[in-house]
Scaffold this active site. Structure first.
Site, PDB file in Angstrom:
ATOM      1  N   ARG A 112      -0.089  16.519 -49.642  1.00 57.74           N
ATOM      2  CA  ARG A 112      -0.492  15.218 -48.853  1.00 57.74           C
ATOM      3  C   ARG A 112      -0.005  13.709 -49.807  1.00 57.74           C
ATOM      4  O   ARG A 112       0.466  14.191 -50.732  1.00 57.74           O
ATOM      5  CB  ARG A 112      -2.147  15.287 -48.783  1.00 57.74           C
ATOM      6  CG  ARG A 112      -2.726  15.060 -50.075  1.00 57.74           C
ATOM      7  CD  ARG A 112      -4.207  15.190 -50.126  1.00 57.74           C
ATOM      8  NE  ARG A 112      -4.767  15.148 -51.400  1.00 57.74           N
ATOM      9  CZ  ARG A 112      -6.214  15.113 -51.594  1.00 57.74           C
ATOM     10  NH1 ARG A 112      -6.807  14.760 -50.628  1.00 57.74           N
ATOM     11  NH2 ARG A 112      -6.608  15.134 -52.918  1.00 57.74           N
ATOM     12  N   CYS A 116       7.282   8.625 -47.537  1.00 55.13           N
ATOM     13  CA  CYS A 116       7.975   7.811 -48.086  1.00 55.13           C
ATOM     14  C   CYS A 116       7.661   6.371 -47.423  1.00 55.13           C
ATOM     15  O   CYS A 116       7.561   6.351 -46.345  1.00 55.13           O
ATOM     16  CB  CYS A 116       9.536   8.021 -47.663  1.00 55.13           C
ATOM     17  SG  CYS A 116      10.641   6.506 -47.971  1.00 55.13           S
ATOM     18  N   GLU A 151      -6.412   7.263 -51.090  1.00 51.48           N
ATOM     19  CA  GLU A 151      -5.919   7.340 -52.676  1.00 51.48           C
ATOM     20  C   GLU A 151      -4.345   7.115 -52.507  1.00 51.48           C
ATOM     21  O   GLU A 151      -3.463   8.018 -52.926  1.00 51.48           O
ATOM     22  CB  GLU A 151      -6.244   8.593 -53.118  1.00 51.48           C
ATOM     23  CG  GLU A 151      -7.745   8.645 -53.524  1.00 51.48           C
ATOM     24  CD  GLU A 151      -8.154   9.717 -54.695  1.00 51.48           C
ATOM     25  OE1 GLU A 151      -7.462  10.710 -54.629  1.00 51.48           O
ATOM     26  OE2 GLU A 151      -9.315   9.694 -55.178  1.00 51.48           O
ATOM     27  N   CYS A 158      14.149   7.615 -52.456  1.00 46.84           N
ATOM     28  CA  CYS A 158      15.159   7.865 -51.371  1.00 46.84           C
ATOM     29  C   CYS A 158      16.182   6.853 -51.160  1.00 46.84           C
ATOM     30  O   CYS A 158      15.905   5.716 -51.441  1.00 46.84           O
ATOM     31  CB  CYS A 158      14.488   8.381 -50.021  1.00 46.84           C
ATOM     32  SG  CYS A 158      13.539   7.054 -49.299  1.00 46.84           S
ATOM     33  N   CYS A 161      14.345   3.672 -49.501  1.00 47.91           N
ATOM     34  CA  CYS A 161      13.881   3.013 -50.532  1.00 47.91           C
ATOM     35  C   CYS A 161      14.703   2.007 -51.330  1.00 47.91           C
ATOM     36  O   CYS A 161      14.373   0.905 -51.407  1.00 47.91           O
ATOM     37  CB  CYS A 161      12.834   3.813 -51.438  1.00 47.91           C
ATOM     38  SG  CYS A 161      11.431   4.451 -50.714  1.00 47.91           S
ATOM     39  N   GLU A 308     -15.946   7.882 -53.342  1.00 46.91           N
ATOM     40  CA  GLU A 308     -16.059   9.300 -53.539  1.00 46.91           C
ATOM     41  C   GLU A 308     -16.684   9.610 -54.840  1.00 46.91           C
ATOM     42  O   GLU A 308     -16.331   8.839 -55.995  1.00 46.91           O
ATOM     43  CB  GLU A 308     -14.852   9.949 -53.561  1.00 46.91           C
ATOM     44  CG  GLU A 308     -14.142  10.007 -52.188  1.00 46.91           C
ATOM     45  CD  GLU A 308     -12.786  10.643 -52.259  1.00 46.91           C
ATOM     46  OE1 GLU A 308     -12.614  11.516 -53.252  1.00 46.91           O
ATOM     47  OE2 GLU A 308     -11.782  10.460 -51.463  1.00 46.91           O
ATOM     48  N   GLU A 356      -9.218  23.060 -52.004  1.00 47.62           N
ATOM     49  CA  GLU A 356     -10.410  22.369 -52.552  1.00 47.62           C
ATOM     50  C   GLU A 356     -11.568  23.140 -52.151  1.00 47.62           C
ATOM     51  O   GLU A 356     -12.740  22.519 -52.197  1.00 47.62           O
ATOM     52  CB  GLU A 356     -10.527  20.926 -51.704  1.00 47.62           C
ATOM     53  CG  GLU A 356      -9.281  20.013 -52.469  1.00 47.62           C
ATOM     54  CD  GLU A 356      -9.662  18.501 -52.150  1.00 47.62           C
ATOM     55  OE1 GLU A 356     -10.296  18.110 -50.964  1.00 47.62           O
ATOM     56  OE2 GLU A 356      -9.223  17.744 -52.886  1.00 47.62           O
ATOM     57  N   TYR A 358     -13.405  25.008 -53.655  1.00 45.38           N
ATOM     58  CA  TYR A 358     -14.333  25.282 -54.816  1.00 45.38           C
ATOM     59  C   TYR A 358     -14.906  23.865 -55.492  1.00 45.38           C
ATOM     60  O   TYR A 358     -15.625  23.896 -56.219  1.00 45.38           O
ATOM     61  CB  TYR A 358     -13.728  26.126 -56.160  1.00 45.38           C
ATOM     62  CG  TYR A 358     -13.435  27.437 -55.400  1.00 45.38           C
ATOM     63  CD1 TYR A 358     -14.546  28.240 -55.238  1.00 45.38           C
ATOM     64  CD2 TYR A 358     -12.303  28.106 -55.760  1.00 45.38           C
ATOM     65  CE1 TYR A 358     -14.317  29.940 -54.492  1.00 45.38           C
ATOM     66  CE2 TYR A 358     -12.115  29.335 -55.242  1.00 45.38           C
ATOM     67  CZ  TYR A 358     -12.985  30.437 -54.654  1.00 45.38           C
ATOM     68  OH  TYR A 358     -12.806  31.298 -54.202  1.00 45.38           O
TER      69      TYR A 358
HETATM   70  C1  GLA Z   1      -9.753  12.699 -54.250  1.00 43.54           C
HETATM   71  C2  GLA Z   1      -9.341  12.673 -52.719  1.00 43.54           C
HETATM   72  C3  GLA Z   1     -10.335  13.654 -51.709  1.00 43.54           C
HETATM   73  C4  GLA Z   1     -10.517  14.795 -52.705  1.00 43.54           C
HETATM   74  C5  GLA Z   1     -11.172  14.570 -54.053  1.00 43.54           C
HETATM   75  C6  GLA Z   1     -11.379  15.745 -54.831  1.00 43.54           C
HETATM   76  O1  GLA Z   1     -10.525  11.436 -54.606  1.00 43.54           O
HETATM   77  O2  GLA Z   1      -9.417  11.404 -52.049  1.00 43.54           O
HETATM   78  O3  GLA Z   1      -9.861  13.726 -50.609  1.00 43.54           O
HETATM   79  O4  GLA Z   1      -9.280  15.586 -52.664  1.00 43.54           O
HETATM   80  O5  GLA Z   1     -10.083  13.789 -54.742  1.00 43.54           O
HETATM   81  O6  GLA Z   1     -11.820  15.511 -56.080  1.00 43.54           O
HETATM   82 ZN    ZN Z   2      11.721   6.744 -49.820  1.00 42.60          ZN
END
Ligand code: GLA
Ligand code: ZN
Length: 696
Positions: A112, A116, A151, A158, A161, A308, A356, A358
């Site tokens: 994820r 680009c 995030e 590329c 870009c 978060e 994720e 765990y």
């Molecule tokens: C980031 C992401 C979340 C998740 C957490 C796990 O902050 O934004 O989607 O992956 O990390 O710590």
């Molecule tokens: Zn690019």
């Protein structure tokens, strides 16, 4: 922050991703989340493939059913746009969405945070999705904020870009002549005669096997361009949402002290700042506090959302240690103490499979509501309910500021010749730590911010001096301000081009001294690597030392060799051929002073220096007492947020032992509803917190 939405408490909840589980589990969630006093959930952060199963088909039915469930339970919604992970079909059909990495490899579909930013496909479909979501939920009143993407990070190299980079450069420089001059392309025969000759700086071009660029100006601009390109993705989605819902609030969750994006530029486009905090067992409280302050400072001190944190563990460290009992509560109050007006977790329920599974969550794989984590989270949810609106809206009233600047960070760490032992944030943190441990309120600001409201401005490694900054600094000092610089100040302009006349360039008059050479010091090591060659031999610990206030302190990493031109010498180096040359100077200009610290030193030194500066400036701690008075409260953080009517004090015990603090005002402790008399001793259990409201 969300008063217009009827919110009158700290919102509490987190990422809720029920697209991963069945109806029965969703039913259970709707019983368990209210039990934990969750009143806001972040939805739809990673659902693009479900929302748009193929190019011309959009299907929001599952999201509708989730929205209905949480709305029926009276929860608020932080609505994601799902654009941080695109569908696999899109990558297969439109490979322009796939990034090219630093090594020059075209990526395949996977993971994820990988689009680009200049891909026509990504730009079209991410914005379309945001628009459709806004149209679909335009009357959904419990959406308090839109959470765009997730995030944002990374860099793409590329050809799209590269093309966009050339346009960005044309816009910035106008002519190739100007660009050639500013980048000093005469070096290594780089003169560009056509814009198309300019390529992205990666391992195939300006980084042949190394971590430092061979063409700093170009790299610096590429970092700015890359940050701007991704920011444009944010702006495009934001505008699409606001085009439909004109009073929508928008945010995107930032990350800590993150190098890749110039968050200060980003903040101008964001309505409410938000960020994700994942302290580990060994993270020092001052580091967390600094990150909160950095984010708070981006929007002029306005409250932010802690988007978060984990209720228990993360999954991405080699060893993921548990938050101890009481730690989540303590970290949460620390966030509030530094400006958070909403506290969110990642995540509400653990994933049943995937990377994720765990990672900690409010509801773990057992599905039980009597786990330690669930009980702690529920108790804290209850406590926040009890606090009501008391903690909301307060701001810090700092008299001291530290300057932190992303382009400075980029330029300083990317060029050969600067010691690789210096990491920009670490050196900044040395000053912040001294202030934090003395409980002095601090704002983290940018070089373009207003200095006049501060009595002290600390500008460590003020390497890059942008247009007009020197004039504003001179004005600040002349009017009585105290300004502090360190080594690596006044080297380059905003394009990483050396300032004329030697160091510290245009800051020379302010500092009242010039720096002729800088000695870079080795660590104790018995071999070192130079240009890939392993050189055996023994290098002793080559730290120097200086004496300040009668105490001998170590000089680490770098020693400037200075010649004063009017500045007063407060301390000199004790060793080597520059023994007797200044280590610390103080220069006066008008009614104020400029300090210069010519080396990097130990925590004890910064603490000593900060105490003297605060005394000189008449700045106290959060209780407005002299710093010295609270030295015995080691491990206790005291922070204050205030408005015209009240001050809310946070007393946070970062140790495991019980501690006592004398509270100097009449007030009310909010978590236990008890009165506190001025001068009373307040007892803090290990990791305990007290929140005391003082009416003004
Ligand atoms: C980031 C992401 C979340 C998740 C957490 C796990 O902050 O934004 O989607 O992956 O990390 O710590
Ligand atoms: Zn690019």
């Amino acid at each position: 922050m969300f008063e217009h939405k009827g919110v009158n408490k700290i919102l509490y909840g987190g990422d809720y991703n029920p697209e991963q589980w069945d109806e029965a589990t969703r039913d259970e969630d709707m019983i368990m989340l209210p039990k934990a006093r969750v009143d806001m959930v972040t939805l739809n952060v990673f659902s693009w493939a479900r929302l748009q199963p193929s190019e011309n088909v959009y299907d929001f039915s599952d999201l509708d059913s989730i929205v209905k469930r949480v709305t029926d339970k009276g929860m608020k919604i932080c609505m994601g746009t799902s654009t941080a992970a695109y569908p696999a079909w899109m990558a297969k059909k439109y490979p322009d969405i796939l990034r090219v990495d630093f090594e020059g490899r075209k990526k395949k579909y996977g993971t994820r945070h990988n689009a680009c930013p200049n891909s026509p496909t990504y730009r079209k479909y991410s914005v379309l999705l945001a628009k459709r979501l806004a149209e679909h939920f335009r009357n959904q009143d419990n959406i308090v904020i839109w959470h765009i993407n997730n995030e944002y990070s990374g860099t793409c190299y590329c050809e799209n870009c590269e093309r966009a980079f050339r346009e960005w450069l044309k816009n910035k420089y106008g002519t190739l002549d100007k660009l050639n001059r500013v980048w000093n392309t005469a070096f290594w025969s780089h003169t560009f005669y056509d814009w198309d000759e300019i390529v992205a700086p990666n391992e195939l071009s300006e980084y042949p096997g190394g971590s430092k660029s061979q063409f700093t100006g170009l790299t610096l601009d590429y970092m700015r361009f890359s940050s701007d390109s991704i920011l444009q993705n944010y702006i495009d989605e934001r505008d699409a949402i606001k085009g439909v819902i004109n009073d929508a609030l928008c945010t995107t969750n930032m990350m800590n002290v993150f190098k890749g994006l110039d968050y200060r530029r980003w903040a101008k486009e964001i309505d409410i700042a938000s960020w994700d905090n994942y302290p580990q067992k060994f993270t020092s409280p001052y580091y967390d506090a600094f990150a909160h302050e950095l984010i708070r400072g981006l929007k002029g001190g306005e409250p932010f959302i802690l988007m978060e944190q984990s209720p228990s563990v993360t999954n991405w460290m080699p060893i993921n240690s548990l938050k101890r009992p009481g730690q989540m509560r303590r970290f949460s109050y620390e966030a509030m103490a530094h400006g958070a007006d909403a506290l969110m977790f990642f995540q509400m329920r653990q994933s049943p499979a995937g990377a994720e599974m765990y990672h900690g969550a409010l509801i773990d794989h057992s599905g039980r509501d009597d786990t330690r984590v669930f009980r702690e989270c529920s108790a804290f949810g209850e406590e926040l309910k009890k606090l009501g609106n008391a903690p909301l809206g307060g701001k810090a009233d700092a008299k001291c500021a530290i300057v932190f600047d992303w382009p400075t960070w980029w330029a300083l760490e990317d060029v050969g010749g600067i010691t690789s032992r210096v990491r920009y944030p670490d050196e900044i943190l040395k000053f912040y730590r001294a202030l934090f441990e003395s409980n002095v309120p601090v704002d983290i600001i940018g070089p373009e911010d207003d200095f006049s409201k501060y009595r002290i401005v600390i500008a460590p490694l003020f390497y890059m001096v942008g247009d007009g900054v020197k004039e504003r600094m001179e004005d600040y000092v002349s009017k009585g301000g105290i300004l502090l610089f360190t080594y690596y100040s006044g080297y380059v302009d905003e394009n990483a081009h050396i300032l004329k006349g030697g160091y510290p360039g245009c800051l020379r008059e302010l500092i009242g001294a010039r720096i002729e050479e800088s000695d870079l010091l080795y660590e104790d090591m018995d071999h070192f690597v130079c240009d890939g060659v392993w050189i055996p031999g023994h290098v002793d610990d080559m730290s120097n030392s200086f004496t300040y206030n009668g105490v001998e302190y170590p000089a680490y990493k770098i020693c400037d060799i200075m010649y004063v031109e009017g500045a007063q010498v407060l301390s000199v180096f004790n060793e080597d051929f520059y023994s007797g040359h200044p280590a610390i100077t103080r220069n006066s200009m008008g009614k104020g002073f400029t300090y210069y610290v010519a080396t990097s030193s130990s925590a004890e030194f910064y603490s000593d220096l900060i105490k003297n500066l605060c005394d000189e400036a008449g700045i106290g701690n959060a209780f407005d007492m002299s710093i010295e008075a609270v030295k015995e409260w080691e491990g206790i953080e005291i922070a204050v947020r205030q408005n015209d009517a009240k001050k809310v004090y946070y007393l946070i015990n970062h140790t495991d032992e019980e501690k006592e603090v004398m509270f100097p005002f009449d007030g009310e402790e909010l978590t236990e509803n008890v009165r506190v008399e001025a001068g009373q001793t307040v007892t803090l259990a290990g990791t305990g917190v007290k929140v005391i409201c003082v009416k003004l």
